[in-house]
Motif scaffolding. Structure first.
Motif: not given
Length: 334
Positions: A148-169
């Protein structure tokens, strides 16, 4: 006197049971159901390596690290594998986890997308490729897990907000992740082997493989899985730790040898029915050499930086591999 002399002579010939063989120690070891990082433990259990080193081991299945960590602190398990990053995170909260022996000092994570998810940005490389996952449902082992932490980091590096731009299950690391992907409930999965190969066989596409992609400097050298316990438990049970180390050394040497790939695959297949033994042999041929007992100190340094950069721990809570290593594990430092 004569009797003691005779006994000594018999013992010298190896005709008396040793302390190790006469007194096996019970140990509960946490593993992640059917996963690649559990393979040496499966081999040690099934091929009698634990028994040879005086351990009566029960392997206990867990979906992800947070559940295994809770079991460790409850006393239900004696040892578990986890990333040094999660060790630092737990220790930052006042705990005392120590590394006993390394297991898989390399990357394990791969982002697999559903075949229906368009990935036009893949050719642009990281992190641009991650923008194709905006608004998608991403399967991770558990909320707050390494994946989960890796996925969140990937989204941040891509200029996105992991809390708003993805749904983690939370879907675990094994069968549940495969079932959710197969049912179309997920657009992508943070996967480790053998789930990666299973999902590819279902039509999934590799978007990012951290073991293969060396273009991201921070991720070029990594360590994903070390066996650890609490310092108090290790200090109280040094003989158990010593026997476990000896068994893991032998098991990992066996797994690393390409000549044993077929035998190892046969063992692994008992614990994971998702792939055929031949398919598992292919995974082992590709990744078997990544197993090692020595701590990857540069990888641990990168892990610590990752934890700080992602706001998981403070800079003064980073631990080096020397600091994480138990006093009886210093021999594994590079």
């Amino acid at each position: 006197m004569r009797r003691r002399t005779m006994l000594a002579a018999v013992a010298a010939l190896g005709l008396l049971p040793t302390a190790v063989s006469a007194q096996p120690m019970k140990a509960n070891v946490a593993v992640y159901t059917g996963s690649l990082v559990a393979v040496p433990a499966y081999v040690a259990k099934d091929l009698g390596i634990y028994a040879k080193h005086g351990l009566d081991v029960s392997l206990m299945d867990f979906r992800a690290a947070p559940e295994a960590t809770a079991a460790l602190f409850s006393g239900a398990v004696d040892l578990m594998s986890n990333s040094p990053g999660n060790m630092m995170l737990v220790n930052s909260r006042g705990r005392d986890l120590v590394a006993i022996i390394d297991n898989y000092p390399a990357h394990v994570w791969t982002v697999i997308t559903n075949k229906d998810v368009p990935t036009p940005s893949k050719a642009a490389g990281y992190p641009a490729m991650i923008r194709d996952l905006k608004g998608k449902k991403i399967g991770v082992p558990a909320i707050g897990s390494d994946g989960h932490n890796f996925a969140r980091r990937f989204f941040k590096d891509a200029g996105m907000d992991p809390e708003k731009d993805a749904t983690f299950l939370a879907v675990g690391l094994g069968p549940d992740a495969v079932a959710a992907f197969k049912a179309g409930q997920l657009d992508a999965v943070m996967a480790i082997e053998p789930v990666q190969t299973v999902l590819e066989n279902l039509g999934g596409k590799v978007l990012l493989d951290l073991l293969v992609d060396k273009t991201i400097p921070e991720f070029a050298t990594w360590t994903s899985s070390v066996y650890h316990t609490t310092k108090a438990h290790a200090d109280k049970n040094p003989e158990m730790m010593k026997r476990f180390q000896a068994a893991q050394e032998e098991a990992i040497a066996f797994v690393r040898d390409p000549a044993n790939a077929e035998k190892v695959a046969a063992v692994w297949a008992k614990y994971n029915k998702a792939l055929t033994p031949d398919q598992m042999k292919g995974v082992l041929t590709r990744l078997g050499k990544a197993f090692d007992v020595k701590f990857n100190c540069k990888g641990t340094e990168n892990v610590g930086k990752f934890q700080v950069d992602n706001g998981l721990i403070k800079p003064d809570q980073v631990q080096t591999c020397e600091q994480l290593a138990w006093s009886g594990a210093k021999k594994y430092l590079h």
